[in-house]
Write a protein that holds these residues in place. Structure first.
Motif, PDB file in Angstrom:
ATOM      1  N   MET A   1       0.841  -1.184   0.000  1.00 44.31           N
ATOM      2  CA  MET A   1       0.000   0.000   0.000  1.00 44.31           C
ATOM      3  C   MET A   1       0.883   1.243   0.000  1.00 44.31           C
ATOM      4  SD  MET A   1      -1.985   2.450   2.047  1.00 44.31           S
ATOM      5  CE  MET A   1      -0.597   2.348   3.088  1.00 44.31           C
ATOM      6  N   THR A   2       0.628   2.127  -0.951  1.00 44.09           N
ATOM      7  CA  THR A   2       1.439   3.330  -1.056  1.00 44.09           C
ATOM      8  C   THR A   2       0.796   4.464  -0.299  1.00 44.09           C
ATOM      9  OG1 THR A   2       0.326   4.113  -3.041  1.00 44.09           O
ATOM     10  CG2 THR A   2       2.172   2.588  -3.363  1.00 44.09           C
ATOM     11  N   ILE A   3       1.608   5.476   0.031  1.00 42.53           N
ATOM     12  CA  ILE A   3       1.083   6.676   0.679  1.00 42.53           C
ATOM     13  C   ILE A   3       0.075   7.352  -0.239  1.00 42.53           C
ATOM     14  CG2 ILE A   3       1.705   8.960   1.520  1.00 42.53           C
ATOM     15  CD1 ILE A   3       4.357   7.775   2.439  1.00 42.53           C
ATOM     16  N   LEU A   4       0.344   7.289  -1.568  1.00 41.95           N
ATOM     17  CA  LEU A   4      -0.560   7.911  -2.532  1.00 41.95           C
ATOM     18  C   LEU A   4      -1.939   7.264  -2.483  1.00 41.95           C
ATOM     19  CD1 LEU A   4      -0.962   9.966  -4.785  1.00 41.95           C
ATOM     20  CD2 LEU A   4      -0.133   8.239  -6.407  1.00 41.95           C
ATOM     21  N   SER A   5      -1.983   5.919  -2.453  1.00 45.03           N
ATOM     22  CA  SER A   5      -3.282   5.248  -2.424  1.00 45.03           C
ATOM     23  C   SER A   5      -4.010   5.510  -1.124  1.00 45.03           C
ATOM     24  CB  SER A   5      -3.112   3.738  -2.642  1.00 45.03           C
ATOM     25  OG  SER A   5      -2.365   3.160  -1.597  1.00 45.03           O
ATOM     26  N   PHE A   6      -3.250   5.627  -0.024  1.00 43.09           N
ATOM     27  CA  PHE A   6      -3.903   5.943   1.246  1.00 43.09           C
ATOM     28  C   PHE A   6      -4.484   7.348   1.205  1.00 43.09           C
ATOM     29  CE2 PHE A   6      -3.750   7.294   5.778  1.00 43.09           C
ATOM     30  CZ  PHE A   6      -4.636   6.351   6.265  1.00 43.09           C
ATOM     31  N   ALA A   7      -3.760   8.289   0.593  1.00 45.95           N
ATOM     32  CA  ALA A   7      -4.264   9.650   0.467  1.00 45.95           C
ATOM     33  C   ALA A   7      -5.535   9.686  -0.379  1.00 45.95           C
ATOM     34  CB  ALA A   7      -3.197  10.550  -0.159  1.00 45.95           C
ATOM     35  N   ALA A   8      -5.579   8.853  -1.423  1.00 41.59           N
ATOM     36  CA  ALA A   8      -6.782   8.793  -2.253  1.00 41.59           C
ATOM     37  C   ALA A   8      -7.968   8.273  -1.458  1.00 41.59           C
ATOM     38  CB  ALA A   8      -6.520   7.900  -3.468  1.00 41.59           C
ATOM     39  N   ALA A   9      -7.708   7.272  -0.619  1.00 37.79           N
ATOM     40  CA  ALA A   9      -8.781   6.742   0.212  1.00 37.79           C
ATOM     41  C   ALA A   9      -9.293   7.793   1.178  1.00 37.79           C
ATOM     42  CB  ALA A   9      -8.285   5.512   0.987  1.00 37.79           C
ATOM     43  N   LEU A  10      -8.371   8.575   1.749  1.00 36.74           N
ATOM     44  CA  LEU A  10      -8.781   9.632   2.669  1.00 36.74           C
ATOM     45  C   LEU A  10      -9.578  10.713   1.959  1.00 36.74           C
ATOM     46  CD1 LEU A  10      -5.660  10.109   4.965  1.00 36.74           C
ATOM     47  CD2 LEU A  10      -7.751   8.826   5.401  1.00 36.74           C
ATOM     48  N   ALA A  11      -9.249  10.977   0.702  1.00 36.99           N
ATOM     49  CA  ALA A  11     -10.005  11.968  -0.059  1.00 36.99           C
ATOM     50  C   ALA A  11     -11.448  11.529  -0.237  1.00 36.99           C
ATOM     51  CB  ALA A  11      -9.341  12.194  -1.413  1.00 36.99           C
TER      52      ALA A  11
ATOM     53  N   TYR B   1      -0.145  -5.123  12.951  1.00 42.03           N
ATOM     54  CA  TYR B   1      -0.189  -3.969  12.050  1.00 42.03           C
ATOM     55  C   TYR B   1      -0.644  -2.718  12.797  1.00 42.03           C
ATOM     56  CZ  TYR B   1      -0.149  -7.631   8.488  1.00 42.03           C
ATOM     57  OH  TYR B   1       0.184  -8.714   7.724  1.00 42.03           O
ATOM     58  N   PHE B   2      -0.065  -1.575  12.429  1.00 41.53           N
ATOM     59  CA  PHE B   2      -0.489  -0.283  12.977  1.00 41.53           C
ATOM     60  C   PHE B   2      -1.590   0.273  12.086  1.00 41.53           C
ATOM     61  CE2 PHE B   2      -0.476   4.233  13.774  1.00 41.53           C
ATOM     62  CZ  PHE B   2      -0.204   4.327  15.133  1.00 41.53           C
ATOM     63  N   VAL B   3      -2.758   0.591  12.688  1.00 40.19           N
ATOM     64  CA  VAL B   3      -3.882   1.143  11.916  1.00 40.19           C
ATOM     65  C   VAL B   3      -4.433   2.402  12.586  1.00 40.19           C
ATOM     66  CG1 VAL B   3      -4.550  -1.029  10.822  1.00 40.19           C
ATOM     67  CG2 VAL B   3      -5.512  -0.444  13.064  1.00 40.19           C
ATOM     68  N   GLY B   4      -3.605   3.054  13.414  1.00 39.45           N
ATOM     69  CA  GLY B   4      -4.040   4.243  14.119  1.00 39.45           C
ATOM     70  C   GLY B   4      -3.782   5.513  13.338  1.00 39.45           C
TER      71      GLY B   4
ATOM     72  N   ILE C   1      -7.648  -0.514   7.563  1.00 37.46           N
ATOM     73  CA  ILE C   1      -7.792  -1.975   7.625  1.00 37.46           C
ATOM     74  C   ILE C   1      -8.005  -2.546   6.233  1.00 37.46           C
ATOM     75  CG2 ILE C   1      -9.321  -3.820   8.445  1.00 37.46           C
ATOM     76  CD1 ILE C   1      -9.724  -2.045  10.996  1.00 37.46           C
ATOM     77  N   ARG C   2      -8.832  -1.898   5.452  1.00 36.05           N
ATOM     78  CA  ARG C   2      -9.099  -2.379   4.095  1.00 36.05           C
ATOM     79  C   ARG C   2      -7.879  -2.190   3.187  1.00 36.05           C
ATOM     80  NH1 ARG C   2     -14.490   0.133   5.272  1.00 36.05           N
ATOM     81  NH2 ARG C   2     -15.856  -1.641   5.716  1.00 36.05           N
ATOM     82  N   GLN C   3      -7.135  -1.110   3.398  1.00 38.89           N
ATOM     83  CA  GLN C   3      -5.931  -0.883   2.601  1.00 38.89           C
ATOM     84  C   GLN C   3      -4.913  -2.007   2.803  1.00 38.89           C
ATOM     85  OE1 GLN C   3      -4.925   1.315   0.331  1.00 38.89           O
ATOM     86  NE2 GLN C   3      -6.666   2.693   0.340  1.00 38.89           N
ATOM     87  N   LEU C   4      -4.919  -2.599   3.992  1.00 37.43           N
ATOM     88  CA  LEU C   4      -4.011  -3.704   4.277  1.00 37.43           C
ATOM     89  C   LEU C   4      -4.510  -5.027   3.701  1.00 37.43           C
ATOM     90  CD1 LEU C   4      -3.175  -2.846   7.998  1.00 37.43           C
ATOM     91  CD2 LEU C   4      -1.554  -2.804   6.087  1.00 37.43           C
ATOM     92  N   GLY C   5      -5.712  -5.027   3.139  1.00 36.26           N
ATOM     93  CA  GLY C   5      -6.263  -6.236   2.539  1.00 36.26           C
ATOM     94  C   GLY C   5      -7.160  -7.035   3.449  1.00 36.26           C
ATOM     95  N   PHE C   6      -7.542  -6.462   4.621  1.00 40.30           N
ATOM     96  CA  PHE C   6      -8.414  -7.152   5.561  1.00 40.30           C
ATOM     97  C   PHE C   6      -9.837  -6.598   5.490  1.00 40.30           C
ATOM     98  CE2 PHE C   6      -4.160  -7.209   7.675  1.00 40.30           C
ATOM     99  CZ  PHE C   6      -3.932  -8.570   7.553  1.00 40.30           C
TER     100      PHE C   6
END
Length: 293
Positions: free
Chosen positions: A1-11, A49-52, A85-90
């Protein structure tokens, strides 16, 4: 999971923010801005995994038969947590148990929504469970006069000190560490990568913090309880420490280093719990000295 994809999810989450705030279980509770700072999820070790967020620790443990989540952060960070959690595949729906360190809204505010969304049972100490069901701090909490209420957690239940929550290959043990709150719990388990296993500690806060007219000098029983919890933390088998607020143990620096690809793993530090305890002991003494003056 990239920082870019996480940023997209947050958007995407931001775009639906108004709808989330219509949910009574995710309505924001004002707090420290750092507590809501986005943090991409990452693997700490093995199946841990850290998800905080940037200021509030939450950990996901992947057993062979579902997931265990520790802590709930704020109501308004629930969507961020679920995205991590979903970004990690769970799947959020695969969380079977949610464990809580302390019934303060920055660690328990999101529990009701997370329990609803996952169907998980919430577990902590008996004192902590009673506070979660009420949605407010215990009356004997040193910060009871100032800690905000949070959504009640109807299905919270207590377990005994030293009791383990077992799920598949995971066994997470409750270590009662009261003092910061009357019902504070730290959690320990083993994380393995092949044959290499380490002792992980998710530590509750051990800070001597109070509000209203509460002083530690006027409550020697609470002071003694906190000292005992600090001593207990110092003695725990501890190869990898996660503190409820990452910056209380240097976890924020370790997260940044791990995310940047640092080797060896910066979280692997057998002296971390001792240092965490010593910091807490110094803060308690500093408060007692201030109260005396």
């Amino acid at each position: 999971m990239t920082i870019l994809s996480f940023a997209a999810a947050l958007a995407l989450l931001s775009a639906s923010g108004s709808a989330l705030h219509d949910d009574p279980l995710t309505r924001p509770i004002p707090g420290n801005a750092d507590w809501e700072k986005p943090q991409a999820p990452l693997k700490l070790h093995g199946d841990t995994y850290f998800v905080g967020t940037g200021g509030l620790s939450m950990v996901l443990i992947d057993s062979s038969d579902g997931l265990i989540l520790i802590d709930g952060a704020l109501p308004q960070t629930v969507a961020m947590t679920e995205a991590s959690i979903r970004q990690l595949g769970f799947r959020v729906e695969d969380i079977r148990y949610i464990l809580n360190t302390e019934a303060h809204y920055d660690h328990s505010g999101g529990l009701a929504a997370l329990a609803r969304d996952s169907g998980a049972e919430v577990i902590t100490s008996p004192i902590g469970a009673a506070a979660l069901r009420m949605g407010q701090a215990d009356a004997h909490d040193p910060q009871a006069s100032s800690v905000a209420a949070h959504p009640p957690v109807a299905n919270a239940r207590g377990i005994d000190d030293g009791e383990s929550v077992r799920l598949g290959s995971a066994a997470v043990t409750a270590v009662f560490t009261p003092g910061h709150t009357p019902g504070s719990v730290s959690w320990t388990w083993k994380s393995c990568e092949g044959d290499a296993c380490v002792n992980v500690v998710f530590a509750s806060s051990l800070n001597a913090v109070a509000s209203g007219g509460f002083t530690y000098r006027a409550h020697p029983d609470v002071t003694a309880t906190l000292r005992a919890s600090i001593d207990r933390m110092e003695a725990l088998p501890c190869d990898l420490l996660i503190s409820v607020h990452p910056d209380n143990s240097g976890g924020d620096v370790k997260i940044a280093a791990l995310q940047a690809g640092a080797t060896p793993n910066p979280f692997l530090d057998p002296s971390a719990c001792r240092a965490y305890a010593e910091r807490a002991r110094g803060r308690l003494q500093a408060r007692l000295d201030r109260e005396a003056s």
